[in-house]
Structures are given as structure tokens and as C-alpha cells.
Design a protein around this motif. Structure first.
Motif: not given
Length: 636
Positions: A333-346
Motif C-alpha cells: 500500500p502506497v499513499i501518494a498524490d499523482i500530482r506530486d511528480e517527484s513522489r511518483i518518480n520515486h
């Protein structure tokens, strides 16, 4: 028939009592030393005694009473009938010269009253004992004596016989009538349901025909509901992907069942070929579509599933559900916002997903109409972030969930989803990843659908609010839509926008009436239906294709490929750069999307209100346009 059998049993029992009483009376009178002459006398008079007693009992209505509810009135009836019959017998024997002791008629009178009363009391006690047991045991009738009905019957008999009693089957196949399945009869066809439920005191009806279509199921449900019984239904075949039937799958009848479509035929080998043993990431995994995608993918034994979503509670719930059911693969399970480019890349660098299903999106039309900047950031640039991350790490397949509102969009939400389709198309030529989108209409039961809202309005006593009496939408169930998405993913070569066959559009007002009736209420009488007018961004009819697009058929009868124009990469990148400027006002954002999408018909502001008013007033005179798409007729 059953009542006649009960009456016949009572007559035979009374005849036995009446026949024995004279000899018991003689035995009591002479203390066991009965004179042979008296025995012969009563043997000769016995036929007349039985006929007279039973005739008088019949005249006093002793065979037309419900003895399970016997009271003092029934006892008075017995005493009266026995007294009159005793007088008639006494007069008859006296006239015919029968010489009997004077105490015999009195003893006989008393014995008949006692024995008849005891027999009726026994009936009441027996009913009380049976009824007390039936309070804990439910009489069940199964509609459908096929494979599914047989499985349910076997499970009731083996595992639930202390709480449920199977009394029989209903099946329209005349060949099966009066035959037995697991020891119980097929009692008739669907027209006999009302009769059978009364005759056998049925409390629960199970409809066990997963292949049954919506219209036929609707008729059966209406007939079952009239009986007042609890009605349960087995899910349709599209929900039984593994083909297994169980009593635990039974549920109350819902709107999804009444709109049941033909079952989806899946090529499980083809689907398993690109999912089994793979690392699969699902965005929006806590949503209605995303969570069902996770459930369906989990059945195909991936190597790892990454459940990505912004809402921690919904991600927690689907994570726990999958962990409780599956233990053969890793779940992250991963909590993340798809608008956060750096988080998505990580995240993509860490898990390196081989297959990506992009279901995350803002979907509420009126909310996005008021906040176009949020729709752009999430639906357009969120999709761009996820797609670019998938291309960069070399994912094998990327499938985006799109919507029919992207066709000739009149809303900001629809327009942003169409731009997202363009992004996915343009990505296809930039690496080895196969990019595709799947376009379909509304899904029943999703968080954004009208069904949960209607249910809440019914629970409050109404009214149900609908924007327009002529509003129509295409509908699918969530399991059907997700299964077709998985199937479309197996067909993707890159750059396609798949279009699902949504069947015929359904009037929203008809759905509302069905829901009211399923709640045991009457539309217009118990629950008011109120029309409020079209909201910003809405249109009366949704379309799956533009007139220019058309489709090509695929190897699956419910999946088509839209013939879309080649994306102008330079123009798209220029438009995205302009949209990305944060200081844009809502009107400026809308004007930019109009430039990107010539088919976008703005319904915001004064012009939008005039356009919506014209559409509403013209609907009565507007013939439904039809675009024939292979085997699909798309109505707009």
C-alpha cells in the motif's frame, strides 16, 4: 389440495374414534365382562352410528375449522355436534327396537367428547411445537433447478439445515416439473411462485440463475416481492469470474441485478499472460474502479501489487481485504498524490511496475466545473506524471481508465479526460511501453454514481432529485467494466483508445423508480421524484464516440478501438505548457482547453446556461442520433 388431505385425515380419525367408543363404553359399563349379545348388537348398528356421527360433525363444521388455533368456541362446537348426534342415534336405536343399557349412551356421549377434544388438542400442540421450531428454521424456495440451484441446495442441506429448510424448486423447464433434486420437488414454473409460497409457508426465495438477463430477472423479482418473502439473488456470471457458486454470495436484490447484462466472456489465458507473475501498480486503488481492478488482478496471481492512492482509509481497506484473501504475492500500500511528480518518480524507481492501471481521477462533473484548475492538475498533469514515470522506467503496459464524458465534452471533467487520452496516445511512440486508454460510461455502485445518492434520499423519505426526465446514461456494473478493462489491456499494441460496448442507454428516472420499488415503496406516492434542471457541465445524452471517429472491431465482441486522429505532438506540448501556468483564472483555463479540443462545448457562465436551456427545450423534438459501431449502436 393440502387442505383436502387434512380434512380427509380428520374424517378417518373421527370414524375410528366413533367406531371404538361403543365398545369402550360397554367395557366400562360391565367392567370387562361384556355380554356377547350387546357386542353383536353394536356391531350391527356400527355403520349407522358412524354415518350419523360424521354427518352431524360435518353439518356443525368440524371439518372446516383451523384446529391449530382451536379455542373454547371449537370445544362448544364439538359438544354440540356430539350431543345432537347422540340424540339422533338414541332415537334411531329406540325406534328400531335396540335394547341397550340406559348408561351406554351417556358414557358414549362423554367418551366421544373427550376423545374428539383430545385429538383436536393434539393438533394444536403439534402445530405449536412445529411453529416454535420454524421460528428458528426458514422455509426456502429456490428459483432455478440448474447447476447453480443444485449447488445452493446441497449447501443448505449439508451446512445450514439447522436454520434453513429447502421445500422445493421453481423452474420454467416443464421437463423438470415433479422431478426431484436433492430429495425435494420441482414444484412448478415462475407463475406458481405465489401459490407455492402460501402453500408451503415460504419465508425466503433464492434466485439462483446467474445467466439470467435483466428483463427476465426483473419480472421474477417483481413476482417474488409480491409474496412478502425475503428475496435473495446469486450474482451474475460477470461477478463469478472463477465460476464458483456459494451460499455466502447470496445478497439482497439490487439495481445492478435488474439491469443485469449478458455475461462477459473473458480469455483468461490472454489476461493471465500479461498479469500473472508481474509487478502491477494501480493508481486510485482505493476507489470504486481501482479497488475492483485490484480484486480481479489478485485472482490472476501477480508477483506484486502496488496499491497507490491519496486517501489513506480507502487504501487501508483494500489492502486489508486483499491480505485476508491472498498470501501468494506481495502487497504494497502506497499513499501518494499523482500530482506530486517527484513522489511518483520515486515510487516507480522503487517498485519498477511492469503493468500500470491508471484509475485515479477527479470525476464529479459539477465540482470540477467550479474548480477547473484542480481538474487540470489532477486529470491532465497527474496522468502525465504517471505516464512519463512508466515510460522512463520501461513499464510493459500502461492502461488509463477514461470516460464517455471525454466525447464531445461539455464539462471541464470530460475535457480534461480527453486531454489525458491525448497524452497517453502521444506517449506511445516515445519508448517500449504500450500505452492505451479504455473508455466507458457510468458504473453502477461507484462512489460518484447516482445510485448511492438515490438510496440516501429514499432512506430519508424523499424526494429523489433528477435533473431532467429525459436524461439517459450508459451503465455497466463495476465487475463487468473492470474485467473488460483487463481484457482490453491484453489486446493493447500501443496508442489505442478502446471503447466498451455499453449496451442501451437507461433513463435515470426509470432507475429511480426501480430503486423505490425495490425498497418496498411506490414512486410518486411514498417517494416523490423531483426534477431540478441540468447542472453546469451536464448533458442529456452521453456519447461513446464522435461521428468522425468510428471504430474497428476486436476479437472481443464487447471491445472496440476508436479510430482517432494522430496527435499533434507540438501543439499538445505547447497547450500543456500554457495550462501549467498556475496564475490562470478558471475562464482562461477553459478557453485554453477549447483551443486544444475544438469539440469542447462550454456550458459555463451565461452562454452555457442558454445552451443548456435550449437543449432541454429541444429534447422532445430531437430524434436520437445513432452511430452504428460494428455491432454497437451508440445513441446520442
Amino acid at each position: 389440495m393440502r387442505r383436502k388431505m387434512v380434512s380427509l385425515c380428520l374424517v378417518l380419525m373421527d370414524a375410528a374414534i366413533v367406531a371404538l367408543v361403543p365398545f369402550i363404553a360397554l367395557y366400562l359399563r360391565f367392567e370387562g365382562l361384556v355380554n356377547k349379545r350387546y357386542l353383536e348388537l353394536f356391531i350391527n348398528y356400527l355403520p349407522e352410528i358412524i354415518v350419523i356421527r360424521l354427518a352431524v360433525f360435518y353439518m356443525f363444521g368440524l371439518y372446516q375449522r383451523l384446529w391449530r388455533y382451536a379455542s373454547i368456541h371449537e370445544l362448544i362446537g364439538i359438544i354440540s355436534a356430539v350431543t345432537i348426534s347422540s340424540i339422533i342415534i338414541g332415537v334411531y336405536m329406540n325406534v328400531t327396537g335396540a335394547d341397550i343399557p340406559r348408561s351406554i349412551p351417556v358414557i358414549s356421549w362423554l367418551l366421544v367428547i373427550l376423545l374428539l377434544g383430545a385429538s383436536r388438542l393434539f393438533i394444536r400442540v403439534l402445530h405449536f411445537v412445529r411453529h416454535s421450531r420454524q421460528d428458528q428454521v426458514t422455509n426456502v424456495l429456490i428459483v432455478g433447478a440448474g447447476d447453480a440451484g443444485a449447488v445452493i441446495a446441497r449447501e443448505i442441506n449439508q451446512r445450514y439445515n439447522n436454520t434453513k429448510r429447502l421445500i422445493g424448486f421453481i423452474d420454467d423447464d416443464a421437463y423438470k416439473h415433479n422431478q426431484r433434486l436433492y430429495g425435494v420437488k420441482i414444484l412448478g414454473n415462475c407463475r406458481d411462485i405465489a401459490r407455492v409460497t402460501v402453500e408451503y409457508q415460504v419465508k425466503e426465495i433464492i434466485i439462483a440463475i446467474p445467466s439470467l438477463g435483466g428483463p427476465k430477472l426483473r419480472d421474477i423479482v417483481k413476482g417474488c416481492k409480491k409474496t412478502g418473502c425475503a428475496v435473495k439473488v446469486l450474482p451474475g456470471l460477470y461477478e463469478l469470474m472463477d465460476g464458483k457458486v456459494s451460499l455466502n454470495q447470496l445478497r439482497d436484490v439490487d439495481l445492478e441485478d435488474l439491469l443485469r447484462r449478458d455475461p462477459v466472456k473473458l480469455d483468461l489465458e490472454e489476461i493471465a499472460g500479461y498479469l500473472t507473475g508481474k509487478r502491477v501498480l494501480v493508481t486510485g486503488a482505493g476507489g470504486s474502479i481501482g479497488s475492483e481492478l485490484c480484486r480481479q488482478i489478485a485472482k490472476l496471481s501477480p508477483n506484486q501489487m502496488i496499491l497507490l492512492g491519496k486517501g489513506e482509509n480507502s487504501i487501508y481497506e483494500i489492502d486489508r481485504e486483499l491480505r485476508d484473501t491472498y498470501s501468494t504475492f506481495k502487497i504494497e500500500p502506497v499513499i501518494a498524490d499523482i500530482r506530486d511528480e517527484s513522489r511518483i518518480n520515486h515510487i516507480f524507481d522503487r517498485f519498477k511496475p511492469q503493468v500500470v492501471f491508471h484509475a485515479a481521477a477527479h470525476k464529479h462533473v459539477p465540482l470540477m466545473e467550479a474548480q477547473p484548475d484542480e481538474a487540470v492538475r489532477n486529470n491532465i498533469f497527474g496522468t502525465k506524471n504517471v505516464a512519463e514515470a512508466a515510460r522512463r522506467i520501461g513499464s510493459e503496459t500502461f492502461i488509463m481508465i477514461s470516460t464517455d464524458k471525454a466525447v464531445n465534452p461539455t464539462s471541464v471533467m470530460g475535457a480534461t479526460k480527453r486531454v489525458a487520452e491525448l497524452i497517453v496516445q502521444s506517449m506511445n511512440s516515445k519508448g517500449k511501453t504500450k500505452f492505451a486508454a479504455v473508455r466507458f460510461g457510468n458504473v453502477l455502485g461507484s462512489r460518484g454514481s447516482v445510485i448511492p445518492l438515490f438510496k440516501k434520499q429514499i432512506a430519508k423519505g424523499g424526494p429523489i432529485t433528477i435533473t431532467h426526465p429525459e436524461m439517459k446514461r450508459y451503465f455497466m456494473t463495476i465487475p463487468e467494466a473492470t474485467q473488460l478493462v483487463l481484457q482490453a489491456g491484453s489486446m493493447a499494441n500501443g496508442g489505442e483508445v478502446f471503447v466498451l460496448d455499453m449496451g442501451e442507454p437507461v433513463k435515470i428516472v426509470d432507475m429511480a423508480k426501480d430503486l423505490i420499488e425495490l425498497s418496498g415503496l411506490q414512486p410518486g406516492k411514498d417517494i416523490e421524484i423531483r426534477f431540478t434542471g441540468l447542472r453546469p457541465g451536464e448533458k442529456l445524452f452521453e456519447e461513446l464516440l464522435t461521428a468522425e471517429e468510428g471504430t474497428n472491431s476486436t476479437c472481443h465482441e464487447k471491445i472496440y478501438v476508436a479510430n482517432l486522429k494522430q496527435v499533434d505532438e507540438g501543439q499538445l506540448q505547447k497547450a500543456l505548457a500554457l495550462l501549467q501556468i498556475r496564475e490562470r483564472t478558471p475562464d482562461e483555463i477553459v478557453r485554453l482547453m477549447e483551443e486544444i479540443l475544438p469539440s469542447y462545448r462550454v456550458t459555463r457562465g451565461k452562454v452555457g446556461q442558454e445552451r443548456r436551456g435550449a437543449e432541454e427545450s429541444a429534447v422532445e423534438d430531437r430524434p436520437a442520433s445513432k452511430i452504428v459501431v460494428g455491432q454497437v449502436v451508440v445513441e446520442g
